[in-house]
Design a protein around this motif. Structure first.
Motif, PDB file in Angstrom:
ATOM      1  N   GLU A   1      40.486  27.439  32.371  1.00 25.80           N
ATOM      2  CA  GLU A   1      41.623  27.172  33.532  1.00 25.80           C
ATOM      3  C   GLU A   1      42.031  28.361  33.888  1.00 25.80           C
ATOM      4  O   GLU A   1      41.997  28.459  35.353  1.00 25.80           O
ATOM      5  N   GLY A   2      42.316  29.453  33.279  1.00 23.92           N
ATOM      6  CA  GLY A   2      43.058  30.539  33.830  1.00 23.92           C
ATOM      7  C   GLY A   2      41.818  31.489  34.754  1.00 23.92           C
ATOM      8  O   GLY A   2      42.106  31.851  35.475  1.00 23.92           O
ATOM      9  N   ALA A   3      40.709  31.486  33.885  1.00 23.59           N
ATOM     10  CA  ALA A   3      39.660  32.246  34.526  1.00 23.59           C
ATOM     11  C   ALA A   3      38.971  31.736  35.905  1.00 23.59           C
ATOM     12  O   ALA A   3      38.919  31.943  36.627  1.00 23.59           O
ATOM     13  N   LEU A   4      38.646  30.235  35.639  1.00 24.09           N
ATOM     14  CA  LEU A   4      37.931  29.645  36.634  1.00 24.09           C
ATOM     15  C   LEU A   4      38.833  29.317  37.962  1.00 24.09           C
ATOM     16  O   LEU A   4      38.204  29.124  39.030  1.00 24.09           O
ATOM     17  N   LYS A   5      40.076  29.053  37.610  1.00 24.22           N
ATOM     18  CA  LYS A   5      40.849  28.706  38.611  1.00 24.22           C
ATOM     19  C   LYS A   5      41.557  29.870  39.342  1.00 24.22           C
ATOM     20  O   LYS A   5      41.752  29.884  40.485  1.00 24.22           O
ATOM     21  N   GLN A   6      42.230  30.909  38.589  1.00 21.16           N
ATOM     22  CA  GLN A   6      42.837  32.041  38.959  1.00 21.16           C
ATOM     23  C   GLN A   6      42.340  33.269  38.989  1.00 21.16           C
ATOM     24  O   GLN A   6      42.681  34.290  39.566  1.00 21.16           O
ATOM     25  N   GLY A   7      41.194  33.500  38.142  1.00 18.46           N
ATOM     26  CA  GLY A   7      40.670  34.851  37.958  1.00 18.46           C
ATOM     27  C   GLY A   7      40.940  35.536  36.810  1.00 18.46           C
ATOM     28  O   GLY A   7      41.817  35.019  36.019  1.00 18.46           O
ATOM     29  N   CYS A   8      40.661  36.929  36.926  1.00 18.89           N
ATOM     30  CA  CYS A   8      41.071  37.944  35.640  1.00 18.89           C
ATOM     31  C   CYS A   8      42.245  38.404  35.880  1.00 18.89           C
ATOM     32  O   CYS A   8      43.045  38.288  37.072  1.00 18.89           O
ATOM     33  N   ASP A   9      42.842  39.131  34.866  1.00 17.27           N
ATOM     34  CA  ASP A   9      43.873  39.981  35.040  1.00 17.27           C
ATOM     35  C   ASP A   9      44.049  41.003  36.159  1.00 17.27           C
ATOM     36  O   ASP A   9      45.121  41.381  36.520  1.00 17.27           O
ATOM     37  N   ALA A  10      42.855  41.460  36.308  1.00 15.80           N
ATOM     38  CA  ALA A  10      42.730  42.603  37.460  1.00 15.80           C
ATOM     39  C   ALA A  10      43.315  41.976  38.849  1.00 15.80           C
ATOM     40  O   ALA A  10      43.990  42.630  39.569  1.00 15.80           O
ATOM     41  N   ARG A  11      42.975  40.704  39.025  1.00 20.93           N
ATOM     42  CA  ARG A  11      43.302  40.213  40.356  1.00 20.93           C
ATOM     43  C   ARG A  11      44.823  39.796  40.180  1.00 20.93           C
ATOM     44  O   ARG A  11      45.563  39.901  41.185  1.00 20.93           O
ATOM     45  N   TRP A  12      45.271  39.413  38.966  1.00 21.74           N
ATOM     46  CA  TRP A  12      46.912  39.191  38.944  1.00 21.74           C
ATOM     47  C   TRP A  12      47.609  40.769  39.389  1.00 21.74           C
ATOM     48  O   TRP A  12      48.551  40.926  39.797  1.00 21.74           O
ATOM     49  N   LEU A  13      46.965  41.756  38.693  1.00 19.48           N
ATOM     50  CA  LEU A  13      47.486  43.028  38.947  1.00 19.48           C
ATOM     51  C   LEU A  13      47.352  43.545  40.288  1.00 19.48           C
ATOM     52  O   LEU A  13      48.599  44.290  40.875  1.00 19.48           O
ATOM     53  N   ARG A  14      46.256  43.262  41.023  1.00 21.23           N
ATOM     54  CA  ARG A  14      46.173  43.605  42.584  1.00 21.23           C
ATOM     55  C   ARG A  14      47.290  42.758  43.178  1.00 21.23           C
ATOM     56  O   ARG A  14      48.092  43.306  44.324  1.00 21.23           O
ATOM     57  N   THR A  15      47.597  41.468  42.711  1.00 19.02           N
ATOM     58  CA  THR A  15      48.287  40.725  43.585  1.00 19.02           C
ATOM     59  C   THR A  15      49.971  41.376  43.345  1.00 19.02           C
ATOM     60  O   THR A  15      50.758  41.246  44.305  1.00 19.02           O
ATOM     61  N   GLN A  16      50.434  41.893  42.271  1.00 14.18           N
ATOM     62  CA  GLN A  16      51.762  42.409  42.081  1.00 14.18           C
ATOM     63  C   GLN A  16      51.583  43.687  43.076  1.00 14.18           C
ATOM     64  O   GLN A  16      52.965  44.006  43.565  1.00 14.18           O
ATOM     65  N   PHE A  17      50.639  44.384  43.153  1.00 17.23           N
ATOM     66  CA  PHE A  17      50.706  45.889  44.009  1.00 17.23           C
ATOM     67  C   PHE A  17      51.036  45.117  45.563  1.00 17.23           C
ATOM     68  O   PHE A  17      51.678  45.822  46.048  1.00 17.23           O
ATOM     69  N   HIS A  18      50.202  44.217  46.010  1.00 13.46           N
ATOM     70  CA  HIS A  18      50.147  43.738  47.327  1.00 13.46           C
ATOM     71  C   HIS A  18      51.655  43.305  47.699  1.00 13.46           C
ATOM     72  O   HIS A  18      52.087  43.270  48.857  1.00 13.46           O
ATOM     73  N   ARG A  19      52.430  42.845  46.468  1.00 14.81           N
ATOM     74  CA  ARG A  19      53.662  42.498  46.908  1.00 14.81           C
ATOM     75  C   ARG A  19      54.726  43.388  46.869  1.00 14.81           C
ATOM     76  O   ARG A  19      55.632  43.499  47.619  1.00 14.81           O
ATOM     77  N   SER A  20      54.518  44.476  45.993  1.00 13.52           N
ATOM     78  CA  SER A  20      55.495  45.562  45.822  1.00 13.52           C
ATOM     79  C   SER A  20      55.252  46.778  46.720  1.00 13.52           C
ATOM     80  O   SER A  20      56.118  47.843  47.073  1.00 13.52           O
ATOM     81  N   ARG A  21      53.941  46.968  46.914  1.00 10.62           N
ATOM     82  CA  ARG A  21      53.299  48.255  47.398  1.00 10.62           C
ATOM     83  C   ARG A  21      53.696  49.454  46.349  1.00 10.62           C
ATOM     84  O   ARG A  21      53.558  50.462  47.113  1.00 10.62           O
ATOM     85  N   GLU A  22      53.999  49.243  45.247  1.00  8.48           N
ATOM     86  CA  GLU A  22      54.162  50.436  44.542  1.00  8.48           C
ATOM     87  C   GLU A  22      53.589  50.150  43.007  1.00  8.48           C
ATOM     88  O   GLU A  22      53.764  49.176  42.367  1.00  8.48           O
ATOM     89  N   LEU A  23      52.826  51.084  42.419  1.00 10.82           N
ATOM     90  CA  LEU A  23      52.145  51.088  41.326  1.00 10.82           C
ATOM     91  C   LEU A  23      52.992  51.142  40.120  1.00 10.82           C
ATOM     92  O   LEU A  23      53.010  50.450  39.096  1.00 10.82           O
ATOM     93  N   PRO A  24      54.304  51.909  39.995  1.00  7.86           N
ATOM     94  CA  PRO A  24      55.081  51.481  39.103  1.00  7.86           C
ATOM     95  C   PRO A  24      55.659  50.344  38.795  1.00  7.86           C
ATOM     96  O   PRO A  24      55.944  49.852  37.760  1.00  7.86           O
ATOM     97  N   SER A  25      55.699  49.400  39.951  1.00  8.69           N
ATOM     98  CA  SER A  25      56.153  47.976  39.943  1.00  8.69           C
ATOM     99  C   SER A  25      55.022  47.309  39.372  1.00  8.69           C
ATOM    100  O   SER A  25      55.503  46.318  38.700  1.00  8.69           O
ATOM    101  N   VAL A  26      53.762  47.460  39.520  1.00  6.37           N
ATOM    102  CA  VAL A  26      52.888  46.975  38.839  1.00  6.37           C
ATOM    103  C   VAL A  26      52.755  47.084  37.096  1.00  6.37           C
ATOM    104  O   VAL A  26      52.747  46.106  36.528  1.00  6.37           O
ATOM    105  N   VAL A  27      53.179  48.375  36.663  1.00  5.76           N
ATOM    106  CA  VAL A  27      53.447  48.600  35.353  1.00  5.76           C
ATOM    107  C   VAL A  27      54.610  47.823  34.915  1.00  5.76           C
ATOM    108  O   VAL A  27      54.471  47.338  33.785  1.00  5.76           O
ATOM    109  N   GLN A  28      55.760  47.958  35.652  1.00 13.36           N
ATOM    110  CA  GLN A  28      56.775  47.054  35.077  1.00 13.36           C
ATOM    111  C   GLN A  28      56.667  45.707  35.054  1.00 13.36           C
ATOM    112  O   GLN A  28      57.163  45.060  33.912  1.00 13.36           O
ATOM    113  N   ALA A  29      55.592  45.009  35.788  1.00  8.74           N
ATOM    114  CA  ALA A  29      55.393  43.749  35.799  1.00  8.74           C
ATOM    115  C   ALA A  29      54.339  43.499  34.413  1.00  8.74           C
ATOM    116  O   ALA A  29      54.612  42.531  33.814  1.00  8.74           O
TER     117      ALA A  29
END
Length: 414
Positions: free
Chosen positions: A334-362
């Motif tokens: 369900e996680g893979a086929l519906k939402q994709g991999c962790d890489a996609r989640w990490l990119r989503t975090q960056f597009h919300r904050s526009r800061e890579l340290p915030s990605v690591v914080q997440a």
């Protein structure tokens, strides 16, 4: 020719290793505090399961041997919590993920052990650049012949493991456009790749290894940086292509997938020689595009990797029921086929904050289990794969990065 002893294991037992990031809680850059963490845990019952890695900003968790992935998950959650408490005491944090988004390899220092110092002298800057983080999955086999056969049987599924675990989209401040960029660091080593198809049994493996050793190409089996390789001292086959996931739950779902797949493959014939034709291309597609990549096999021709994974998971459902791991495989599916991999989640975090340290914080929060249960992303299956042009522009300077804003809570992972 000297024989290589193979220690038998019970078939389809499993264990995992997780290479983890040691993170500064203020800058969210890596911090070389492995010695401090190891000293803090020295008298703890799990001390022998926490190991250093090649650079001092890495730490490794090793599970015990399990027959049941659910018991494995319980153990990994316990070790995660113990390591997290020790990290808090030392003044650092722990995170998963296949790469740190903005670390500089020039800032890394080699851990002081003979093996790691040898690798540093042999490979130069590659050793420090190898500050990347993977999950290794061990499957028990009963003999050396079984290990060789299982290595061949698992090899066509290397792209599936890469895409399912991919969590390394950023490297040194750049969006690499890869789902899994970590394996690009591994590809630089001369013995990377796969076991030759011509090796058919344990005697053949011994002969091949002896030829490499006598020619001065390797010193030990540790020098074989294969995607899947026998591990004779453990009595296992080791799957080495996975990025470290962002959560222990995902790590144990991958282990359950490997176990069910191993059971299924043990009941099938060995792959046909044609199965090796697309090996490198399938591997690249999985690294670059994740589940959206193409996959080619002799039986079905060219198809989306996502579709082949869906078909594989359907075939594994009866075996998961036998093993009692249906829930773990369903969660992975369900996680893979519906939402994709962790890489996609990490990119989503960056597009919300526009800061890579915030990605690591997440990522730090995700590792500790502090994530909600839903995520605002469209299903992976409805997103077309776009043609993009690679670039080397940094998302932000890796020197003097702004600190993330406090209180930013990451969305759910899977």
């Amino acid at each position: 020719m000297e024989s290589i002893a193979f220690t038998p294991s019970a078939a389809h037992t499993l264990g995992i290793e997780l290479e983890l990031q040691i993170v500064d809680p203020h800058s969210f850059d890596l911090r070389g505090s492995a010695e401090d963490l190891l000293a803090q845990l020295a008298n703890h019952p799990i001390a022998d399961r926490v190991k250093p890695e090649i650079t001092r900003a890495m730490i490794e968790l090793n599970s015990s041997v399990h027959t049941d992935p659910i018991a494995l998950l319980e153990e990994m959650r316990h070790m995660r919590d113990v390591l997290g408490d020790a990290a808090d005491t030392v003044g650092v944090r722990i995170a998963g993920g296949g790469t740190h988004p903005f670390m500089r390899w020039q800032d890394r220092t080699i851990f002081d052990s003979p093996r790691f110092q040898y690798l540093s002298e042999m490979y130069g800057y590659l050793a420090r650049q190898f500050t990347v983080f993977g999950q290794h999955i061990h499957l028990g086999v009963e003999s050396g012949d079984d290990a060789v056969a299982m290595t061949h049987r698992l090899s066509p599924y290397v792209p599936h493991f890469i895409a399912l675990s991919a969590s390394s989209p950023y490297f040194e401040g750049v969006d690499t456009l890869f789902s899994c960029s970590r394996l690009n660091a591994l590809n630089a080593f001369p013995m990377a790749g796969h076991m030759p198809p011509s090796v058919n049994d344990w005697y053949g493996f011994e002969a091949y290894f002896y030829q490499l050793q006598s020619s001065g190409l390797v010193d030990s089996i540790k020098d074989l940086y294969w995607d899947v390789r026998p591990k004779p001292e453990f009595g296992t086959v080791e799957i080495r292509v996975c990025d470290t996931p962002l959560t222990v739950e995902k790590a144990c779902q991958l282990a359950a997938f490997a176990q069910a797949l191993g059971v299924a493959l043990s009941r099938r014939p060995l792959p046909a020689p044609e199965a090796w034709l697309g090996y490198s291309t399938n591997r690249f597609q999985a690294c670059r595009f994740g589940l959206q990549g193409n996959y080619v096999d002799p039986a079905h021709g060219r198809m989306r990797l996502m579709d082949h994974l869906r078909m594989t998971l359907e075939q594994l459902a009866p075996i998961a029921a036998e093993l009692g791991t249906t829930q773990l495989l369903q969660a992975l599916s369900e996680g893979a086929l519906k939402q994709g991999c962790d890489a996609r989640w990490l990119r989503t975090q960056f597009h919300r904050s526009r800061e890579l340290p915030s990605v690591v914080q997440a990522s730090v929060a995700a590792w500790r289990g502090h994530v909600p249960q839903c995520i605002d992303m469209p299903p992976l299956s409805v997103i077309p794969r776009r043609r993009v042009r690679a670039g080397a522009e940094t998302l932000m300077p890796v020197d003097g990065l702004a600190l993330p804003q406090p209180g930013q809570a990451p969305e759910a992972l899977h």
